[in-house]
Motif scaffolding. Structure first.
Motif, PDB file in Angstrom:
ATOM      1  N   PHE A 232       1.013  -0.994   0.132  1.00  0.00           N
ATOM      2  CA  PHE A 232      -0.138   0.138   0.064  1.00  0.00           C
ATOM      3  C   PHE A 232       0.546   1.019  -0.019  1.00  0.00           C
ATOM      4  CE2 PHE A 232       1.162  -0.845   3.647  1.00  0.00           C
ATOM      5  CZ  PHE A 232       0.606   0.842   4.693  1.00  0.00           C
ATOM      6  N   GLN A 233       0.280   2.158  -0.146  1.00  0.00           N
ATOM      7  CA  GLN A 233       0.274   3.738   0.064  1.00  0.00           C
ATOM      8  C   GLN A 233      -0.551   4.699   0.444  1.00  0.00           C
ATOM      9  OE1 GLN A 233       1.582   4.373  -4.396  1.00  0.00           O
ATOM     10  NE2 GLN A 233       4.452   4.912  -3.870  1.00  0.00           N
ATOM     11  N   LEU A 234       0.089   5.138   1.750  1.00  0.00           N
ATOM     12  CA  LEU A 234      -0.914   6.246   1.955  1.00  0.00           C
ATOM     13  C   LEU A 234       0.710   7.798   2.513  1.00  0.00           C
ATOM     14  CD1 LEU A 234      -2.783   6.992   4.375  1.00  0.00           C
ATOM     15  CD2 LEU A 234      -1.377   5.654   6.158  1.00  0.00           C
ATOM     16  N   ILE A 235      -1.301   7.929   2.030  1.00  0.00           N
ATOM     17  CA  ILE A 235      -0.510   9.766   1.965  1.00  0.00           C
ATOM     18  C   ILE A 235      -0.937  10.575   3.570  1.00  0.00           C
ATOM     19  CG2 ILE A 235       0.099  12.121   0.481  1.00  0.00           C
ATOM     20  CD1 ILE A 235       0.194  10.837  -1.752  1.00  0.00           C
ATOM     21  N   GLN A 236      -0.616  11.556   3.760  1.00  0.00           N
ATOM     22  CA  GLN A 236      -1.204  12.571   4.878  1.00  0.00           C
ATOM     23  C   GLN A 236      -1.231  14.013   4.789  1.00  0.00           C
ATOM     24  OE1 GLN A 236      -1.635  11.905   7.408  1.00  0.00           O
ATOM     25  NE2 GLN A 236      -2.350  14.029   7.786  1.00  0.00           N
ATOM     26  N   HIS A 237      -1.181  14.208   3.726  1.00  0.00           N
ATOM     27  CA  HIS A 237      -2.186  15.373   3.338  1.00  0.00           C
ATOM     28  C   HIS A 237      -1.537  16.432   4.392  1.00  0.00           C
ATOM     29  CE1 HIS A 237      -3.138  13.818  -0.578  1.00  0.00           C
ATOM     30  NE2 HIS A 237      -3.772  13.017   0.053  1.00  0.00           N
ATOM     31  N   THR A 238      -1.799  17.936   3.604  1.00  0.00           N
ATOM     32  CA  THR A 238      -0.835  18.854   4.897  1.00  0.00           C
ATOM     33  C   THR A 238      -2.112  19.429   4.946  1.00  0.00           C
ATOM     34  OG1 THR A 238      -0.901  20.485   2.387  1.00  0.00           O
ATOM     35  CG2 THR A 238       0.932  19.168   3.331  1.00  0.00           C
ATOM     36  N   ASN A 239      -3.145  19.102   4.375  1.00  0.00           N
ATOM     37  CA  ASN A 239      -4.890  19.839   5.121  1.00  0.00           C
ATOM     38  C   ASN A 239      -5.299  18.633   5.877  1.00  0.00           C
ATOM     39  OD1 ASN A 239      -5.745  17.379   3.874  1.00  0.00           O
ATOM     40  ND2 ASN A 239      -6.740  18.377   2.682  1.00  0.00           N
ATOM     41  N   GLY A 240      -4.146  17.391   6.920  1.00  0.00           N
ATOM     42  CA  GLY A 240      -5.272  16.648   7.315  1.00  0.00           C
ATOM     43  C   GLY A 240      -5.512  15.575   7.125  1.00  0.00           C
ATOM     44  N   GLN A 241      -6.142  15.670   5.814  1.00  0.00           N
ATOM     45  CA  GLN A 241      -6.543  14.540   5.255  1.00  0.00           C
ATOM     46  C   GLN A 241      -5.614  13.186   4.749  1.00  0.00           C
ATOM     47  OE1 GLN A 241     -10.036  13.875   5.484  1.00  0.00           O
ATOM     48  NE2 GLN A 241      -9.665  15.847   6.356  1.00  0.00           N
ATOM     49  N   GLN A 242      -6.127  12.107   5.098  1.00  0.00           N
ATOM     50  CA  GLN A 242      -5.161  11.266   4.525  1.00  0.00           C
ATOM     51  C   GLN A 242      -6.164  10.003   3.330  1.00  0.00           C
ATOM     52  OE1 GLN A 242      -5.095   8.260   7.982  1.00  0.00           O
ATOM     53  NE2 GLN A 242      -2.850   9.435   8.734  1.00  0.00           N
ATOM     54  N   SER A 243      -5.419  10.053   2.444  1.00  0.00           N
ATOM     55  CA  SER A 243      -5.513   8.793   1.369  1.00  0.00           C
ATOM     56  C   SER A 243      -4.819   7.905   0.767  1.00  0.00           C
ATOM     57  CB  SER A 243      -5.993   9.381  -0.568  1.00  0.00           C
ATOM     58  OG  SER A 243      -4.396  10.356   0.140  1.00  0.00           O
ATOM     59  N   PHE A 244      -4.695   6.749   0.051  1.00  0.00           N
ATOM     60  CA  PHE A 244      -4.571   5.572  -0.869  1.00  0.00           C
ATOM     61  C   PHE A 244      -4.436   5.197  -1.949  1.00  0.00           C
ATOM     62  CE2 PHE A 244      -6.067   4.191   4.343  1.00  0.00           C
ATOM     63  CZ  PHE A 244      -5.121   3.091   4.657  1.00  0.00           C
ATOM     64  N   PRO A 245      -3.373   6.104  -2.134  1.00  0.00           N
ATOM     65  CA  PRO A 245      -3.627   6.755  -3.655  1.00  0.00           C
ATOM     66  C   PRO A 245      -3.018   4.903  -4.114  1.00  0.00           C
ATOM     67  CG  PRO A 245      -1.380   7.442  -3.115  1.00  0.00           C
ATOM     68  CD  PRO A 245      -1.838   6.902  -1.186  1.00  0.00           C
TER      69      PRO A 245
END
Length: 337
Positions: free
Chosen positions: A103-116
Motif C-alpha cells: 500500500f501507499q498512504l499519504i498524509q496531506h498537509t490539510n490533515g486528510q489521508q488517502s491511499f493512492p
C-alpha cells in the motif's frame, strides 16, 4: 551508394520476404499505402524498422514503377520494450507472491489521508475491495480494533515526526466480523509539497498470534517452574508457577540472577555448569539444587535445561522434589541408625 543498387527484397530478413511478396506488393500495385514493421539484414545484424511505402506516379507508361519508402529504425525501441516486458513480468511475479498487501498512504498537509495505491490482496486480507477503501480511507481506520487504534495512530505519528520506518501489530475487524491480527511495516518519505508518503505492507499474522497464545497458555498454566535465562544465569522470563513453588511474583525473578536465590552450598556446581555451557561443552543439563523460598526456607528443584548457543539462551524447567529429597534423607538416617 551501396544500397542504391540493392533490391529491397534482398535486404529483407528471410522470414519477412513472404510478407513483402504476398502483402506489401499487391497493396502497392493497387496504389494503396502500406505501413508496418519489417526486419532488414544489415551485415550480421537484424534491424527492425517501421516502414511506410506508397507507389509513385510514373510519367511514361513503360517506365518501371517506383516506390517511395519512409523507414524508421526501431531496434533500440524494441529492445527496450522487451527489457521492460521482462521487468514487468518479474514485478508481477514478485507482487503476486508478496505475503501481504502492499500500500501507499499519504498524509496531506490539510490533515486528510488517502491511499493512492492498494494491492489486489486487499480483498483476501481484509474482506473488502481496495476501491472501497481508496474511495473512503476512513473505512480502513474504522476496521482497526478499538483497543488498537491509539497504538496504530501513535506509530504513524512517530514515524512522520522522526521520518523513520514504522512497525506495528494490531487487530482488524473484517466486515464478516472475523478478527485478524496484522503487522504493518512502512517507510515514510517527505514530498516536495510537504506531504508524507508511506510505502508499506500489511501482513496477516493471525496464525503466529494463535501459536503465541497457545505457547503462552502452556507457559502460564504449567505447574512446573519454566524459565528462560542467559548464559550468565540472569532470568529473562519466568512463568507464574514460581509463585506457587517459591512464593515470589515472576517480576521479582526477572532481571535477577540465580545467585540471589540459590543455596550457598550449591553455588560452585551451578556456576561450573554455566561455565561449561558458555564454553560449548554442554547443551543439555540435568541438575538438582536448592532455591530460597520467600518464607526463608529452601526447596529442592530438579532442573532440566537446554542451551541454545546461537541465541545465548537457556530454556529450563524445574520440578519441586523437596519431599523426595526429605524422604531420601530420612531413609539414609534410618540406615545409619
Amino acid at each position: 551508394e551501396a544500397i542504391a543498387s540493392t533490391r529491397l527484397v534482398d535486404v529483407l530478413h528471410p522470414s519477412d520476404r513472404p510478407t513483402f511478396t504476398c502483402t506489401v506488393m499487391p497493396m502497392l500495385d493497387a496504389n494503396s499505402i502500406w505501413n508496418g514493421e519489417l526486419n532488414l539484414c544489415a551485415g550480421d545484424r537484424t534491424v527492425s524498422v517501421l516502414m511506410n511505402a506508397f507507389r509513385l506516379q510514373t510519367q511514361h507508361q513503360h517506365e518501371w514503377p517506383k516506390i517511395a519508402i519512409v523507414a524508421q529504425d526501431v531496434t533500440e525501441l524494441k529492445q527496450a520494450s522487451a527489457a521492460l516486458t521482462v521487468v514487468q513480468t518479474q514485478f508481477r511475479r514478485l507482487f503476486a507472491n508478496v505475503p501481504g498487501m502492499l500500500f501507499q498512504l499519504i498524509q496531506h498537509t490539510n490533515g486528510q489521508q488517502s491511499f493512492p495505491f492498494m494491492g489486489y490482496q486487499c480483498s483476501r486480507l481484509l474482506g473488502i475491495s481496495r476501491e472501497t477503501l481508496q474511495e473512503n480511507p476512513d473505512r480502513f481506520w474504522a476496521m482497526i480494533h478499538p483497543d488498537d487504534r491509539a497504538g496504530v495512530s501513535e506509530a504513524f505519528t512517530s514515524s512522520q515526526q522522526s521520518q523513520m520506518p514504522m512497525q506495528q501489530e494490531w487487530r482488524m475487524i473484517l466486515p464478516s466480523g472475523e478478527v485478524k491480527w496484522v503487522q504493518g511495516i512502512a517507510r515514510p518519505e517527505r514530498q516536495p509539497d510537504g506531504e508524507i508518503l508511506w510505502d508499506g505492507i500489511v501482513i496477516d499474522i493471525s496464525d503466529r498470534k494463535r501459536l503465541e497464545e497457545e505457547r503462552n497458555q502452556f507457559f502460564n498454566l504449567s505447574p512446573d517452574l519454566m524459565a528462560i535465562t542467559d548464559f550468565n544465569g540472569q532470568f529473562l522470563s519466568v512463568n507464574p508457577a514460581v509463585t506457587t513453588m517459591l512464593g515470589y511474583r515472576p517480576e521479582v525473578f526477572q532481571g535477577d540472577t540465580y545467585l540471589s536465590f540459590i543455596h550457598p552450598n550449591d553455588y560452585a556446581k551451578t556456576q561450573q555448569i554455566l561455565k561449561e555451557i558458555a564454553e560449548g561443552e554442554r547443551r543439555y543439563v540435568e541438575l538438582d539444587n536448592r532455591y530460597c523460598h520467600a518464607d526463608g526456607s529452601y526447596r529442592w528443584l530438579s532442573w532440566r535445561a537446554v542451551a541454545v548457543p546461537e541465541k545465548q539462551l537457556i530454556y529450563a524447567i524445574a520440578h519441586d522434589v523437596t519431599e523426595k529429597k526429605q524422604v531420601e534423607q530420612e531413609l539414609r538416617r534410618s540406615r545409619d541408625e
